[in-house]
Design an enzyme around this catalytic site. Structure first.
Site, PDB file in Angstrom:
ATOM      1  N   THR A  43     -18.927  10.451 -32.365  1.00 51.27           N
ATOM      2  CA  THR A  43     -20.156  10.016 -33.015  1.00 51.27           C
ATOM      3  C   THR A  43     -21.390  10.533 -32.283  1.00 51.27           C
ATOM      4  O   THR A  43     -21.482  10.442 -31.051  1.00 51.27           O
ATOM      5  CB  THR A  43     -20.214   8.481 -33.077  1.00 51.27           C
ATOM      6  OG1 THR A  43     -19.105   8.012 -33.856  1.00 51.27           O
ATOM      7  CG2 THR A  43     -21.501   8.002 -33.711  1.00 51.27           C
ATOM      8  N   ASP A  53     -11.498   8.377 -36.892  1.00 51.30           N
ATOM      9  CA  ASP A  53     -12.781   8.181 -36.220  1.00 51.30           C
ATOM     10  C   ASP A  53     -12.540   7.138 -35.136  1.00 51.30           C
ATOM     11  O   ASP A  53     -12.927   5.988 -35.252  1.00 51.30           O
ATOM     12  CB  ASP A  53     -13.820   7.704 -37.239  1.00 51.30           C
ATOM     13  CG  ASP A  53     -15.140   7.304 -36.598  1.00 51.30           C
ATOM     14  OD1 ASP A  53     -15.488   7.893 -35.557  1.00 51.30           O
ATOM     15  OD2 ASP A  53     -15.817   6.394 -37.129  1.00 51.30           O
ATOM     16  N   GLU A  64     -20.231   8.980 -45.467  1.00 48.16           N
ATOM     17  CA  GLU A  64     -19.678   7.638 -45.337  1.00 48.16           C
ATOM     18  C   GLU A  64     -20.719   6.573 -45.697  1.00 48.16           C
ATOM     19  O   GLU A  64     -21.842   6.614 -45.204  1.00 48.16           O
ATOM     20  CB  GLU A  64     -19.200   7.447 -43.890  1.00 48.16           C
ATOM     21  CG  GLU A  64     -18.552   6.112 -43.615  1.00 48.16           C
ATOM     22  CD  GLU A  64     -17.971   6.042 -42.212  1.00 48.16           C
ATOM     23  OE1 GLU A  64     -17.661   4.928 -41.759  1.00 48.16           O
ATOM     24  OE2 GLU A  64     -17.832   7.103 -41.570  1.00 48.16           O
ATOM     25  N   ASP A  96     -22.646   9.757 -41.664  1.00 45.91           N
ATOM     26  CA  ASP A  96     -22.501   8.312 -41.844  1.00 45.91           C
ATOM     27  C   ASP A  96     -23.888   7.682 -41.978  1.00 45.91           C
ATOM     28  O   ASP A  96     -24.649   7.630 -41.017  1.00 45.91           O
ATOM     29  CB  ASP A  96     -21.761   7.697 -40.657  1.00 45.91           C
ATOM     30  CG  ASP A  96     -21.457   6.217 -40.865  1.00 45.91           C
ATOM     31  OD1 ASP A  96     -21.786   5.685 -41.948  1.00 45.91           O
ATOM     32  OD2 ASP A  96     -20.883   5.593 -39.955  1.00 45.91           O
ATOM     33  N   ASP A 132     -13.272   7.143 -31.634  1.00 45.19           N
ATOM     34  CA  ASP A 132     -13.946   7.683 -30.451  1.00 45.19           C
ATOM     35  C   ASP A 132     -14.431   6.615 -29.483  1.00 45.19           C
ATOM     36  O   ASP A 132     -15.128   6.929 -28.514  1.00 45.19           O
ATOM     37  CB  ASP A 132     -15.124   8.568 -30.875  1.00 45.19           C
ATOM     38  CG  ASP A 132     -16.163   7.814 -31.711  1.00 45.19           C
ATOM     39  OD1 ASP A 132     -15.902   6.653 -32.088  1.00 45.19           O
ATOM     40  OD2 ASP A 132     -17.231   8.389 -31.998  1.00 45.19           O
ATOM     41  N   LYS A 188     -19.344  13.158 -36.075  1.00 47.99           N
ATOM     42  CA  LYS A 188     -19.779  12.167 -37.050  1.00 47.99           C
ATOM     43  C   LYS A 188     -21.248  11.864 -36.753  1.00 47.99           C
ATOM     44  O   LYS A 188     -21.572  11.286 -35.716  1.00 47.99           O
ATOM     45  CB  LYS A 188     -18.937  10.899 -36.939  1.00 47.99           C
ATOM     46  CG  LYS A 188     -19.325   9.818 -37.921  1.00 47.99           C
ATOM     47  CD  LYS A 188     -18.373   8.631 -37.791  1.00 47.99           C
ATOM     48  CE  LYS A 188     -18.766   7.511 -38.706  1.00 47.99           C
ATOM     49  NZ  LYS A 188     -17.837   6.364 -38.606  1.00 47.99           N
ATOM     50  N   CYS A 230     -13.090   2.781 -36.135  1.00 49.68           N
ATOM     51  CA  CYS A 230     -13.208   1.689 -35.182  1.00 49.68           C
ATOM     52  C   CYS A 230     -14.654   1.256 -35.084  1.00 49.68           C
ATOM     53  O   CYS A 230     -15.560   1.979 -35.495  1.00 49.68           O
ATOM     54  CB  CYS A 230     -12.677   2.094 -33.808  1.00 49.68           C
ATOM     55  SG  CYS A 230     -13.588   3.445 -33.004  1.00 49.68           S
ATOM     56  N   ARG A 248     -28.080  -0.874 -35.869  1.00 52.36           N
ATOM     57  CA  ARG A 248     -28.186  -1.498 -34.558  1.00 52.36           C
ATOM     58  C   ARG A 248     -28.242  -0.456 -33.446  1.00 52.36           C
ATOM     59  O   ARG A 248     -27.913   0.717 -33.656  1.00 52.36           O
ATOM     60  CB  ARG A 248     -26.992  -2.432 -34.303  1.00 52.36           C
ATOM     61  CG  ARG A 248     -25.640  -1.705 -34.376  1.00 52.36           C
ATOM     62  CD  ARG A 248     -24.473  -2.648 -34.157  1.00 52.36           C
ATOM     63  NE  ARG A 248     -23.203  -1.944 -34.275  1.00 52.36           N
ATOM     64  CZ  ARG A 248     -22.120  -2.233 -33.580  1.00 52.36           C
ATOM     65  NH1 ARG A 248     -22.140  -3.216 -32.694  1.00 52.36           N
ATOM     66  NH2 ARG A 248     -21.003  -1.566 -33.752  1.00 52.36           N
TER      67      ARG A 248
END
Length: 361
Positions: free
Chosen positions: A135, A320, A218, A190, A322, A160, A295, A24
């Protein structure tokens, strides 16, 4: 301390930059906020984001679950009878984990206030400070390199990196970022379910051979493909972190039983709140497996609740968290202090948050 009312409202906070993953693209946090009121005058706060592509929850479904099912079930209950409250919360409606998580954290906020302690101390109090990554959204390579540089300049030593949209082209993107930030910065990858199992093995092996040295990868494959996840885990050297494959304790137990991942990512919105997340922590501890606390696109209330859990449990070795760092502003008063990569836990009771927009009355 009996529950007298549970109210909801909404908040929208622009992001610093659009958040882009394999699933997304989002340009603002638009979440449901919860306030639980009690007969003592004390209140507790919670929050839930609508992450339909992962949890199936929308703004409407979250508010309806809370207002039509959860609130009627919990009003009149005593917060200090925590297990009974949480058991009823868990059973009053099927699924709707984000709605449950928002109310769960508000109840824990109140419970810790009744103890006169910050929540992380009530939950175990392992550490006063934790470090989060930041991220980097999936974008063209020059933009990702620039974003990585900016993150490091802001004080983040763990990045990330979102990938999973272009297959083997992700190797070039990650090599460019590693070359740009140097060997001293930790890189987490990720894929958000974006690869097929054999493709994931090829990509991760190429990253290892190229010297990218990711700390972990991930959720490389589809959440329901535990056989594929196990295939990847057993055929690469890089640790594999299960995220979307693990919602609640039963999922964690199955992933670990099948040796499908090396690490577990706990998110309150998947688990349904702190009560269930602690069960995942206990399973991981028993199996000798470390956890990350993560999160969704959450603002400071929900991320503060996750931070309190992360600070409380020694099995949580990575964070994670952030969400507040991705937001362009912080509309709340109190709570943990987010200073770049550092999250400093509050010593005020509960979550420590004392003022929330939309509930000023």
């Amino acid at each position: 301390m009996k529950i007298t009312a549970i109210q909801t409202t909404e908040i929208r906070i622009p992001l610093r930059t659009p958040f882009k993953t394999a699933l997304r693209t989002v340009d603002s946090v638009h979440d449901v906020l919860v306030r639980v009121q009690t007969d003592t005058g004390e209140v507790g706060y919670g929050e839930a984001p609508p992450t339909a592509v992962i949890t199936g929850d929308t703004i409407g479904s979250i508010r309806n679950a809370i207002e039509e099912f959860i609130a009627p079930a919990l009003v009149g209950m005593d917060v200090e009878d925590l297990d009974c409250v949480m058991t009823r919360l868990d059973r009053c409606i099927l699924k709707n984990t984000s709605a449950k998580a928002a109310v769960d954290m508000a109840i824990y906020d109140l419970y810790a206030k009744s103890c006169g302690k910050p929540l992380y101390r009530v939950l175990g109090g392992a550490k006063k400070e934790i470090e989060t990554d930041l991220t980097i959204s999936v974008n063209p390579i020059p933009q990702m390199v620039a974003d990585a540089h900016e993150a490091v300049n802001r004080g983040f030593n763990i990045l990330k990196i979102k990938v999973g949209k272009e297959g083997l082209k992700d190797v070039a993107r990650l090599r460019a970022i590693r070359e740009a930030v140097g060997p001293g910065v930790v890189i987490r990858v990720d894929a958000n379910q974006g690869w097929e199992p054999k493709q994931a093995v090829r990509i991760i092996t190429a990253l290892e051979d190229a010297g990218v040295a990711p700390e972990l990868v991930e959720q490389p494959v589809d959440a329901h493909d535990l056989a594929g996840l196990a295939f990847v885990t057993s055929n690469v050297c890089t640790p594999i972190l299960a995220d979307e494959s693990v919602f609640g304790p039963a999922d964690a137990l199955e992933v670990l039983r099948r040796h499908a991942a090396d690490l577990i990512n706990i998110k309150l919105m998947k688990a349904g709140g702190i009560w269930q997340a602690q069960k995942i922590c206990a399973i991981a501890e028993t199996c000798g497996v470390q956890c990350m606390i993560g999160c969704m696109l959450e603002s400071k209330i929900a991320v503060s609740a996750a931070a309190h859990l992360a600070a409380a449990r020694s099995v949580v070795t990575r964070a994670d968290l952030d969400g507040p760092s991705l937001c362009s502003e912080d509309p709340y008063t109190g709570g943990p202090v987010f200073e770049g990569s550092r999250i400093l836990m509050n010593e005020a009771p509960g979550l420590g948050i004392t003022a929330v927009p939309g509930f000023e009355d």
